[in-house]
Design a protein around this motif. Structure first.
Motif, short mmCIF file in Angstrom:
data_model
loop_
_atom_site.label_atom_id
_atom_site.label_comp_id
_atom_site.label_asym_id
_atom_site.label_seq_id
_atom_site.Cartn_x
_atom_site.Cartn_y
_atom_site.Cartn_z
N VAL A 34 37.73 37.43 36.98
CA VAL A 34 36.96 37.61 38.22
C VAL A 34 35.62 36.85 38.13
CG1 VAL A 34 35.79 39.28 39.71
CG2 VAL A 34 38.06 39.81 38.80
N VAL A 35 34.93 36.98 37.01
CA VAL A 35 33.65 36.28 36.82
C VAL A 35 33.87 34.77 36.91
CG1 VAL A 35 31.85 35.72 35.11
CG2 VAL A 35 32.53 38.10 35.49
N TYR A 36 34.89 34.27 36.23
CA TYR A 36 35.20 32.84 36.26
C TYR A 36 35.49 32.38 37.69
CZ TYR A 36 37.54 28.42 35.29
OH TYR A 36 37.90 27.10 35.29
N ASN A 49 37.71 42.26 47.54
CA ASN A 49 39.14 42.54 47.73
C ASN A 49 39.97 41.26 47.88
OD1 ASN A 49 38.93 45.31 47.46
ND2 ASN A 49 38.58 45.63 49.65
N THR A 50 39.41 40.27 48.52
CA THR A 50 40.13 39.00 48.69
C THR A 50 40.32 38.31 47.34
OG1 THR A 50 39.08 38.78 50.85
CG2 THR A 50 40.13 36.83 49.96
N ILE A 51 39.27 38.33 46.51
CA ILE A 51 39.36 37.74 45.17
C ILE A 51 40.43 38.45 44.36
CG2 ILE A 51 38.15 37.43 42.98
CD1 ILE A 51 35.55 37.18 44.67
N LEU A 52 40.40 39.76 44.37
CA LEU A 52 41.35 40.55 43.57
C LEU A 52 42.78 40.34 44.06
CD1 LEU A 52 39.19 43.75 43.16
CD2 LEU A 52 39.53 41.89 41.52
N GLU A 53 42.93 40.21 45.36
CA GLU A 53 44.26 39.92 45.92
C GLU A 53 44.72 38.53 45.49
OE1 GLU A 53 45.72 39.08 50.37
OE2 GLU A 53 44.90 41.10 50.08
N THR A 56 45.84 38.55 42.06
CA THR A 56 46.88 39.59 41.89
C THR A 56 46.47 40.66 40.87
OG1 THR A 56 48.19 38.31 40.28
CG2 THR A 56 48.76 38.04 42.62
N LEU A 57 45.25 41.18 41.06
CA LEU A 57 44.75 42.25 40.22
C LEU A 57 44.66 43.54 41.03
CD1 LEU A 57 41.82 40.32 38.50
CD2 LEU A 57 44.01 40.95 37.46
N ASP A 58 44.88 44.66 40.37
CA ASP A 58 44.77 45.96 41.04
C ASP A 58 43.31 46.18 41.44
OD1 ASP A 58 44.11 49.13 40.35
OD2 ASP A 58 45.93 48.79 41.56
N PRO A 59 43.03 46.34 42.74
CA PRO A 59 41.64 46.41 43.20
C PRO A 59 40.83 47.58 42.60
CG PRO A 59 43.10 46.06 45.07
CD PRO A 59 43.96 46.32 43.87
N GLU A 60 41.34 48.77 42.68
CA GLU A 60 40.57 49.92 42.20
C GLU A 60 40.34 49.87 40.70
OE1 GLU A 60 38.88 51.81 44.30
OE2 GLU A 60 39.84 50.49 45.78
N TYR A 61 41.37 49.56 39.96
CA TYR A 61 41.26 49.49 38.50
C TYR A 61 40.27 48.40 38.09
CZ TYR A 61 42.54 48.57 33.64
OH TYR A 61 42.49 48.36 32.29
N GLY A 71 28.12 46.64 34.29
CA GLY A 71 27.03 47.48 34.78
C GLY A 71 26.64 47.23 36.22
N PHE A 72 27.40 46.43 36.94
CA PHE A 72 27.16 46.18 38.35
C PHE A 72 28.48 45.87 39.03
CE2 PHE A 72 25.84 42.57 35.74
CZ PHE A 72 26.76 41.61 36.12
N THR A 73 28.47 45.85 40.35
CA THR A 73 29.70 45.66 41.12
C THR A 73 30.06 44.19 41.28
OG1 THR A 73 28.56 45.52 43.24
CG2 THR A 73 29.18 47.74 42.48
N ILE A 74 31.28 43.97 41.69
CA ILE A 74 31.73 42.60 41.99
C ILE A 74 30.90 42.01 43.12
CG2 ILE A 74 33.66 41.22 42.86
CD1 ILE A 74 35.55 43.21 41.39
#
Length: 138
Positions: A34-36, A49-53, A56-61, A71-74
């Motif tokens: 995600v950082v990359y 949510n668009t990035i995680l989709e 193909t990563l589980d959004p909540e997890y 220590g901070f949010t996406i």
């Protein structure tokens, strides 16, 4: 002039310490990915949510893991990456501030200026002006 150079160097080195150091070797694969992704797409419209989709990563997890590891949010990191990109554009181009806001896909130029000042404690135009004073001297 040496005093001015010293003041400017000190001021901008302090600003640069506000950058978020991320050690990719200590991150889980999901968080590192995600950082990359954010670092390499910060000129695009980004939403967690668009990035995680897309990845193909589980959004909540992944959101929980990201927050736990860093220590901070996406969404916080997206904003931070965009503002770091804006700093580069302010220093290396003569683009108007509104166009920089547009390039990094910020909501609008007023919100961009507000967020920039909140993050770095200086307005985008003042940041550019101080950098131009320093780089014209060289």
């Amino acid at each position: 002039m040496p005093l001015l150079e010293s003041i400017v160097n000190n001021y901008f080195s302090n600003l640069d310490t506000l950058d978020i150091p991320i050690d990719g070797t200590r991150l889980s694969k999901q968080v590192a990915l995600v950082v990359y992704y954010i670092d390499n797409h910060c000129d695009e419209p980004l939403r967690a949510n668009t990035i995680l989709e897309e990845l193909t990563l589980d959004p909540e997890y992944t959101k929980r893991k990201f927050r736990k590891e860093l220590g901070f949010t996406i969404n916080f990191y997206i904003r931070h990456a965009k503002l770091q990109r804006a700093k580069q554009l302010l220093i290396n181009t003569h683009l108007p501030i509104g166009e920089i806001a547009e390039r990094i896909n910020f909501y609008n130029s007023a919100e961009f200026a507000r967020q920039f000042q909140k993050e770095f404690d200086i307005t985008p135009s003042k940041y550019r002006e101080l950098n131009q004073i320093f780089y014209k001297e060289e």
